[in-house]
Design a protein around this motif. Sequence first.
Motif, PDB file in Angstrom:
ATOM      1  N   ASP A  73       0.833  -1.212   0.000  1.00 49.90           N
ATOM      2  CA  ASP A  73       0.000   0.000   0.000  1.00 49.90           C
ATOM      3  C   ASP A  73       0.863   1.256   0.000  1.00 49.90           C
ATOM      4  N   LEU A  74       1.880   1.253   0.858  1.00 51.37           N
ATOM      5  CA  LEU A  74       2.778   2.412   0.951  1.00 51.37           C
ATOM      6  C   LEU A  74       3.485   2.648  -0.385  1.00 51.37           C
ATOM      7  N   LEU A  75       3.981   1.566  -0.993  1.00 48.77           N
ATOM      8  CA  LEU A  75       4.711   1.699  -2.257  1.00 48.77           C
ATOM      9  C   LEU A  75       3.792   2.113  -3.398  1.00 48.77           C
ATOM     10  N   THR A  76       2.557   1.623  -3.382  1.00 52.68           N
ATOM     11  CA  THR A  76       1.590   2.008  -4.418  1.00 52.68           C
ATOM     12  C   THR A  76       1.350   3.518  -4.373  1.00 52.68           C
ATOM     13  N   ASP A  77       1.278   4.045  -3.154  1.00 56.46           N
ATOM     14  CA  ASP A  77       1.015   5.483  -2.989  1.00 56.46           C
ATOM     15  C   ASP A  77       2.244   6.353  -3.227  1.00 56.46           C
ATOM     16  N   HIS A  78       3.426   5.832  -2.888  1.00 58.81           N
ATOM     17  CA  HIS A  78       4.616   6.705  -2.853  1.00 58.81           C
ATOM     18  C   HIS A  78       5.767   6.273  -3.739  1.00 58.81           C
ATOM     19  N   CYS A  79       5.600   5.215  -4.534  1.00 56.31           N
ATOM     20  CA  CYS A  79       6.725   4.752  -5.350  1.00 56.31           C
ATOM     21  C   CYS A  79       6.219   4.292  -6.716  1.00 56.31           C
ATOM     22  N   ASP A  80       5.551   5.204  -7.438  1.00 53.20           N
ATOM     23  CA  ASP A  80       5.028   4.836  -8.762  1.00 53.20           C
ATOM     24  C   ASP A  80       6.171   4.846  -9.774  1.00 53.20           C
ATOM     25  N   ASP A 137      15.152   7.752  -2.720  1.00 55.99           N
ATOM     26  CA  ASP A 137      13.913   8.364  -2.227  1.00 55.99           C
ATOM     27  C   ASP A 137      13.943   8.351  -0.696  1.00 55.99           C
ATOM     28  N   LEU A 138      14.493   9.414  -0.121  1.00 58.29           N
ATOM     29  CA  LEU A 138      14.682   9.440   1.337  1.00 58.29           C
ATOM     30  C   LEU A 138      13.371   9.665   2.090  1.00 58.29           C
ATOM     31  N   ALA A 139      12.380  10.261   1.437  1.00 61.01           N
ATOM     32  CA  ALA A 139      11.061  10.409   2.087  1.00 61.01           C
ATOM     33  C   ALA A 139      10.402   9.035   2.221  1.00 61.01           C
ATOM     34  N   LEU A 140      10.528   8.213   1.180  1.00 61.31           N
ATOM     35  CA  LEU A 140       9.993   6.847   1.235  1.00 61.31           C
ATOM     36  C   LEU A 140      10.745   6.030   2.280  1.00 61.31           C
ATOM     37  N   TRP A 141      12.070   6.199   2.309  1.00 59.75           N
ATOM     38  CA  TRP A 141      12.891   5.498   3.309  1.00 59.75           C
ATOM     39  C   TRP A 141      12.419   5.853   4.724  1.00 59.75           C
ATOM     40  N   LYS A 142      12.152   7.133   4.956  1.00 59.25           N
ATOM     41  CA  LYS A 142      11.689   7.571   6.285  1.00 59.25           C
ATOM     42  C   LYS A 142      10.362   6.905   6.635  1.00 59.25           C
ATOM     43  N   SER A 143       9.444   6.817   5.660  1.00 64.89           N
ATOM     44  CA  SER A 143       8.150   6.169   5.919  1.00 64.89           C
ATOM     45  C   SER A 143       8.321   4.686   6.244  1.00 64.89           C
ATOM     46  N   LEU A 182      11.449  -7.170   1.219  1.00 67.50           N
ATOM     47  CA  LEU A 182      12.315  -7.086   0.039  1.00 67.50           C
ATOM     48  C   LEU A 182      11.597  -7.517  -1.241  1.00 67.50           C
ATOM     49  N   GLU A 183      10.686  -8.477  -1.121  1.00 66.43           N
ATOM     50  CA  GLU A 183       9.876  -8.857  -2.291  1.00 66.43           C
ATOM     51  C   GLU A 183       9.124  -7.635  -2.824  1.00 66.43           C
ATOM     52  N   GLU A 184       8.502  -6.917  -1.904  1.00 64.27           N
ATOM     53  CA  GLU A 184       7.703  -5.751  -2.316  1.00 64.27           C
ATOM     54  C   GLU A 184       8.593  -4.623  -2.842  1.00 64.27           C
ATOM     55  N   LEU A 185       9.763  -4.440  -2.216  1.00 66.18           N
ATOM     56  CA  LEU A 185      10.684  -3.402  -2.699  1.00 66.18           C
ATOM     57  C   LEU A 185      11.210  -3.764  -4.090  1.00 66.18           C
ATOM     58  N   GLY A 186      11.431  -5.067  -4.337  1.00 68.47           N
ATOM     59  CA  GLY A 186      11.849  -5.521  -5.661  1.00 68.47           C
ATOM     60  C   GLY A 186      10.748  -5.314  -6.681  1.00 68.47           C
ATOM     61  N   ARG A 187       9.504  -5.575  -6.265  1.00 70.83           N
ATOM     62  CA  ARG A 187       8.365  -5.416  -7.175  1.00 70.83           C
ATOM     63  C   ARG A 187       8.182  -3.955  -7.586  1.00 70.83           C
ATOM     64  N   ALA A 188       8.649  -3.040  -6.753  1.00 73.05           N
ATOM     65  CA  ALA A 188       8.516  -1.599  -7.055  1.00 73.05           C
ATOM     66  C   ALA A 188       9.839  -0.971  -7.494  1.00 73.05           C
ATOM     67  N   VAL A 189      10.899  -1.784  -7.640  1.00 68.07           N
ATOM     68  CA  VAL A 189      12.288  -1.293  -7.801  1.00 68.07           C
ATOM     69  C   VAL A 189      12.497   0.000  -6.991  1.00 68.07           C
ATOM     70  N   ALA A 190      12.153  -0.076  -5.730  1.00 64.24           N
ATOM     71  CA  ALA A 190      12.193   1.113  -4.860  1.00 64.24           C
ATOM     72  C   ALA A 190      13.633   1.554  -4.612  1.00 64.24           C
ATOM     73  N   PRO A 191      13.947   2.829  -4.883  1.00 65.17           N
ATOM     74  CA  PRO A 191      15.320   3.303  -4.683  1.00 65.17           C
ATOM     75  C   PRO A 191      15.578   3.707  -3.232  1.00 65.17           C
ATOM     76  N   VAL A 192      15.586   2.708  -2.346  1.00 68.36           N
ATOM     77  CA  VAL A 192      15.847   2.940  -0.918  1.00 68.36           C
ATOM     78  C   VAL A 192      16.968   2.007  -0.455  1.00 68.36           C
ATOM     79  N   PRO A 193      17.746   2.416   0.554  1.00 72.33           N
ATOM     80  CA  PRO A 193      18.899   1.607   0.985  1.00 72.33           C
ATOM     81  C   PRO A 193      18.521   0.511   1.984  1.00 72.33           C
ATOM     82  N   TYR A 194      17.417  -0.199   1.716  1.00 70.83           N
ATOM     83  CA  TYR A 194      16.933  -1.182   2.690  1.00 70.83           C
ATOM     84  C   TYR A 194      17.857  -2.397   2.796  1.00 70.83           C
ATOM     85  N   LEU A 195      18.187  -2.989   1.653  1.00 71.13           N
ATOM     86  CA  LEU A 195      19.047  -4.185   1.672  1.00 71.13           C
ATOM     87  C   LEU A 195      20.416  -3.847   2.250  1.00 71.13           C
ATOM     88  N   THR A 196      20.946  -2.683   1.874  1.00 70.95           N
ATOM     89  CA  THR A 196      22.304  -2.321   2.291  1.00 70.95           C
ATOM     90  C   THR A 196      22.388  -1.914   3.765  1.00 70.95           C
TER      91      THR A 196
END
Length: 363
Positions: free
Chosen positions: A22-29, A44-50, A80-94
């Motif tokens: 839901d978060l990624l749908t709203d903030h990571c199109d 996307d540091l705003a997404l990272w903060k959320s 990570l599945e969801e971040l991969g599905r959105a190719v979210a540019p956040v430093p989650y894995l690292t």
Amino acid sequence: MSTQPDLLYSEEEEALRAAVRDLLTDHCDPAGVIARIESDAPHDLALWKSLADGMGLAGLLVPEAQGGQGATHREVAVVLEELGRAVAPVPYLTSAVVATEALLACAGDEAAELLARLASGRTIGALAVGLHTASNAGFPAVRLEDGALHGELTGIADAAVADVLLVPAEDGGLYAVDADAVIITPQVSLDLTRPVAKVVFEGAPGRRLGAAEPAVRRALRAGAGLLASEQLGVGDWALTETVRYLKERKQFNRPVGGFQALKHRLAQLWLEVVNLRAAARNAADALATGADVDVAVAVAQAYAAPVAVHAAEEALQLHGGIGMTWEHPVHLYLKRAKADSIAYGTAGAHREALAELVDLQAP
């Protein structure tokens, strides 16, 4: 009691997935991600903060006593599945996986304090080991002279947004170095959503956290095992979007998806993605329980890279002309799949490791 891994998702994991999606749908199109990689600030540091601060996901692997959520690698795999599905540019894995795992291998107040900061999501950490490094391979270290670090390291993922770097030194120690004490220069990367950089140390002060070898090995192993879940997200997106497109696209007045040859290709891809899901879930479960971890991670990575790349290539081709355009996001997924295929060791390196683990050396 059965020792069989449970590869199914629990209700809690499905609820976590829904919240993250839901978060990624709203903030990571996709349009937003494409616009971001065209700028000089792809993260996307705003997404990272959320994700990290708002939802508490940066501290999933950190015990509650140390300021985290006390969850397991299984929950992290779902994120990570969801971040991969959105190719979210956040430093989650690292940061939330690799740097966090390195700190979990270190004792002492310095490591504990830094771990709590990473768990809160307010500090971003990066392990200063090249993204391409496999967990059983050697890694470069910097010189330590009079308590200061000298040298350079390349291919460091997400260094551009890190607040603190965890740096292996030649004395065998792992040191915490503030990012503003080093020179970080972007390197050309195929995957613009996970940029890499060169880091130069010119007498940078470092705080010793513990021994580098066990910390780096643990961090890279977890990174490789959980990367498979990100690759699953990439592959699953590619399959889902391609099926959707082929149902809508018409040729000779009938949906393209009705043609037998394309049905066969999609069926083959579906089988590959389903098998990847099993391998990725097994690796996450093994990391969570500590059972047969090396074998599970090697199997997942030997399988994940070719499947994610194949899924993205099929998506690109089966989208026809539209897939070749910059505006369509499929290129983001192909680049992420290609970059992931050499991250934390190639499929070939993991197959070699697996052969050794199960005593099946080449003749």
